[in-house]
Design a protein around this motif. Structure first.
Motif, PDB file in Angstrom:
ATOM      1  N   GLU A   1       1.084   4.119  -2.995  1.00  0.00           N
ATOM      2  CA  GLU A   1       0.851   5.530  -2.698  1.00  0.00           C
ATOM      3  C   GLU A   1       2.033   6.378  -3.142  1.00  0.00           C
TER       4      GLU A   1
ATOM      5  N   HIS B   1      -2.954   6.373  -6.082  1.00  0.00           N
ATOM      6  CA  HIS B   1      -4.209   6.882  -5.538  1.00  0.00           C
ATOM      7  C   HIS B   1      -4.741   8.063  -6.350  1.00  0.00           C
TER       8      HIS B   1
ATOM      9  N   ARG C   1      -8.360   0.645  -3.305  1.00  0.00           N
ATOM     10  CA  ARG C   1      -8.477   0.921  -1.871  1.00  0.00           C
ATOM     11  C   ARG C   1      -7.652  -0.080  -1.069  1.00  0.00           C
TER      12      ARG C   1
ATOM     13  N   ASN D   1      -8.370   3.407  -8.799  1.00  0.00           N
ATOM     14  CA  ASN D   1      -9.384   3.232  -7.756  1.00  0.00           C
ATOM     15  C   ASN D   1      -9.060   1.973  -6.946  1.00  0.00           C
TER      16      ASN D   1
ATOM     17  N   ARG E   1       0.828  -1.212   0.000  1.00  0.00           N
ATOM     18  CA  ARG E   1       0.000   0.000   0.000  1.00  0.00           C
ATOM     19  C   ARG E   1       0.855   1.251   0.000  1.00  0.00           C
TER      20      ARG E   1
END
Length: 208
Positions: A28, A33, A39, A37, A24
């Motif tokens: 980022e 992001h 999450r 899309n 993640r």
């Protein structure tokens, strides 16, 4: 989901092994992001799904002195093959979505310069063939009343032209030595063509 699969596999591959939080944070840091899309839940779900498909495997890790124990993953041989296939399809196909294409560009330096150029040229050829079919059909039915639906054809043609122009521009930069590609030493083939312009492909003449 194709872009998510490519991004997760690529992120794990770059680290050798990674847990969900690391994936993640890497996504980022790449700005995913801003255009994708994806999450946090999709990343952890994707990791488990890719493990279930045999593309990732759980790898042993040292327990942290503090904080939660995290499950780390590494690519299997099938995962390595899947990564390359997804990457090459994202760069070659005229049907790849925007997120998939951007994800592919993000990993383009994992390919040799010759292979990347080859794939991008195939992309241009595919766009031109499909564009010719669309515009030929448009011209063949010139006497029919398309009404406002003609705008969909015009939008697609303009989008195809833009994709061809961008791809040709990237091919030229790669030919001139931009970026450090697989098998190269950083800076050894870097060129000075980042600002080179490419003449745009033509667009349908009717209705402009």
């Amino acid at each position: 989901m194709t872009a998510t699969r490519l991004l997760i596999l690529g992120a794990v591959r770059e680290r050798g092994s990674a847990h969900g939080y690391q994936v993640r944070r890497d996504l980022e840091s790449w700005g995913v992001h801003l255009w994708g899309n994806i999450r946090q839940g999709s990343i952890y779900h994707g990791l488990r799904k890719l493990e279930g498909e045999g593309l990732l495997e759980v790898v042993p890790t040292t327990a942290p002195a503090a904080g939660p124990t995290r499950t780390s993953y590494g690519l299997t041989e099938d995962g390595e093959r899947a990564f390359v296939e997804l990457l090459e399809d994202a760069l070659r196909s005229d049907e790849a979505g925007l997120a998939e294409t951007i994800a592919g560009v993000g990993f383009i330096t994992e390919l040799t310069r010759e292979r990347a150029i080859e794939l991008l040229r195939l992309r241009v050829d595919a766009y031109r063939r499909r564009r010719a079919r669309v515009v030929d059909e448009y011209d063949r039915t010139a006497d029919e009343d398309w009404g406002h639906h003609v705008e969909a054809v015009r939008l697609w043609a303009r989008t195809a032209d833009s994709a061809v122009e961008w791809t040709q521009d990237l091919v030229q930069r790669l030919q001139d030595g931009a970026y450090t590609m697989r098998g190269e030493t950083r800076g050894e083939t870097r060129g000075a063509a980042a600002g080179r312009s490419v003449t745009p492909a033509g667009t349908p003449s009717r209705g402009r």
